[in-house]
Design an enzyme around this catalytic site. Structure first.
Site, short mmCIF file in Angstrom:
data_model
loop_
_atom_site.label_atom_id
_atom_site.label_comp_id
_atom_site.label_asym_id
_atom_site.label_seq_id
_atom_site.Cartn_x
_atom_site.Cartn_y
_atom_site.Cartn_z
N GLY A 122 41.93 37.08 44.85
CA GLY A 122 41.32 38.15 44.09
C GLY A 122 42.18 39.30 43.58
N ASP A 175 33.42 24.56 41.72
CA ASP A 175 34.24 23.63 41.16
C ASP A 175 34.19 23.91 39.49
OD1 ASP A 175 35.92 21.76 39.81
OD2 ASP A 175 35.59 20.18 41.24
N ASP A 211 35.81 30.42 41.67
CA ASP A 211 36.79 29.70 42.58
C ASP A 211 36.20 28.71 43.52
OD1 ASP A 211 39.99 30.54 42.99
OD2 ASP A 211 39.10 29.01 44.51
N TRP A 238 43.98 39.18 40.66
CA TRP A 238 43.80 39.18 39.30
C TRP A 238 42.52 40.08 39.24
CZ3 TRP A 238 45.74 35.27 35.42
CH2 TRP A 238 47.12 34.86 35.52
N LYS A 240 47.76 29.85 33.02
CA LYS A 240 49.05 29.11 33.91
C LYS A 240 49.22 27.65 33.44
CE LYS A 240 48.95 28.94 38.34
NZ LYS A 240 48.81 29.50 39.52
N ASP A 244 44.35 31.48 36.35
CA ASP A 244 45.49 31.15 37.12
C ASP A 244 45.01 29.87 38.18
OD1 ASP A 244 48.02 31.92 38.17
OD2 ASP A 244 47.13 33.20 39.53
C1 LIG Z 1 47.27 30.74 42.39
S1 LIG Z 1 45.74 30.94 42.93
C2 LIG Z 1 44.94 32.12 42.20
C3 LIG Z 1 45.44 33.46 42.60
C4 LIG Z 1 44.72 34.65 42.02
N1 LIG Z 1 45.03 34.76 40.31
C5 LIG Z 1 44.99 35.85 42.60
O1 LIG Z 1 45.64 36.70 41.84
O2 LIG Z 1 44.66 36.20 43.89
C6 LIG Z 1 44.74 29.21 42.22
C7 LIG Z 1 43.26 29.18 42.52
O3 LIG Z 1 42.82 28.27 41.97
C8 LIG Z 1 41.65 27.75 42.37
N2 LIG Z 1 41.19 26.40 41.87
C9 LIG Z 1 41.89 25.31 41.88
N3 LIG Z 1 41.15 24.43 41.22
C10 LIG Z 1 39.85 24.97 40.94
C11 LIG Z 1 38.57 24.12 40.30
N4 LIG Z 1 38.51 23.20 39.81
N5 LIG Z 1 37.76 25.27 40.04
C12 LIG Z 1 37.81 26.43 40.59
N6 LIG Z 1 38.94 27.06 41.20
C13 LIG Z 1 40.07 26.22 41.24
C14 LIG Z 1 42.27 27.46 43.97
O4 LIG Z 1 41.13 27.50 44.65
C15 LIG Z 1 42.97 28.71 44.07
O5 LIG Z 1 42.36 29.75 44.70
#
Ligand SMILES: C[S@@+](CC[C@H](N)C(=O)[O-])C[C@H]1O[C@@H](n2cnc3c(N)ncnc32)[C@H](O)[C@@H]1O
Length: 206
Positions: free
Chosen positions: A60, A96, A80, A62, A161, A121
């Site tokens: 969370g 998802d 997420d 961002w 990203k 992200d």
């Molecule tokens: C690097 S983290 C994000 C960090 C976030 N921006 C923060 O500031 O706290 C990447 C996130 O992408 C999510 N993610 C990956 N594949 C996903 C998908 N298909 N659908 C939704 N979220 C996804 C992961 O669960 C993870 O929580």
């Protein structure tokens, strides 16, 4: 054995990391928050009254930054795969992003009000198999771009990203076709040795 050593080294580096300590002090849920702070400041991405969609939002960081900059005026919709603890001013959808019913829920939540900014992200769980990690990460970026092209306000912005590697040039081309200007950003909080980079599409073409 080697693996245990590596994760110990990672943990040590993480705990001593400047941005990890800063996040702890300032109450951000992730060090990633500082990436958005730096980019948003430089490119004037966030302001009161906006609707922002945060893809891959957990834990969370961002979303916290976006909600702060909106100052209670506007909306942040975060999504997420993982659960995320509630945040004031943020509507959370768990699911998802690649699944049609999750996308439909997000569109329903947006209603008639298109976002002015989409931030993604998202990154897949790293398997260690470079080719497949790269493909899965490009796929998530492509989904986010497709969503942005469909949903963003004309003139809206998209921050995503990506990892430099296979598929990057093609993705950059697609971004350039969709936005008036595309710039790359590597904020200080992004680890130098990581191939991650942020692409920012400014001014969605009408
Ligand atoms: C690097 S983290 C994000 C960090 C976030 N921006 C923060 O500031 O706290 C990447 C996130 O992408 C999510 N993610 C990956 N594949 C996903 C998908 N298909 N659908 C939704 N979220 C996804 C992961 O669960 C993870 O929580």
């Amino acid at each position: 054995m080697k693996r245990a050593k590596t994760s110990k080294a990672w943990m040590k580096e993480h705990v001593n990391d400047f941005f990890v300590q800063q996040a702890r002090k300032e109450g951000y849920r992730s060090r990633a928050a500082y990436k958005l702070i730096e980019i948003a400041r430089r490119d004037h991405l966030l302001g009161p009254g906006m609707t922002v969609v945060d893809l891959g939002a957990a834990p969370g960081g961002w979303s916290q930054v976006a909600a702060e900059k909106l100052g209670g005026k506007g909306r942040v919709i975060a999504l997420d795969l993982l659960e995320m603890a509630p945040l004031a001013g943020v509507t959370f959808i768990r699911g998802d992003f690649g699944e049609a019913h999750v996308l439909a829920e997000l569109k329903k939540e947006l209603g008639k009000y298109p976002p002015g900014l989409v931030i993604s992200d998202m990154s897949p769980n790293i398997s260690g198999i470079g080719v497949s990690d790269q493909a899965r990460s490009m796929y998530l970026a492509e989904l986010a771009l497709e969503f942005s092209m469909e949903q963003l306000n004309s003139g809206g912005n998209f921050l995503v990203k990506v990892f430099q590697g296979s598929g990057f040039e093609g993705f950059l081309g697609a971004m350039r076709a969709g936005f008036g200007r595309v710039v790359t950003r590597k904020p200080e909080a992004s680890r130098g040795r990581s191939s991650e980079i942020y692409l920012l599409g400014l001014g969605k073409r009408g």
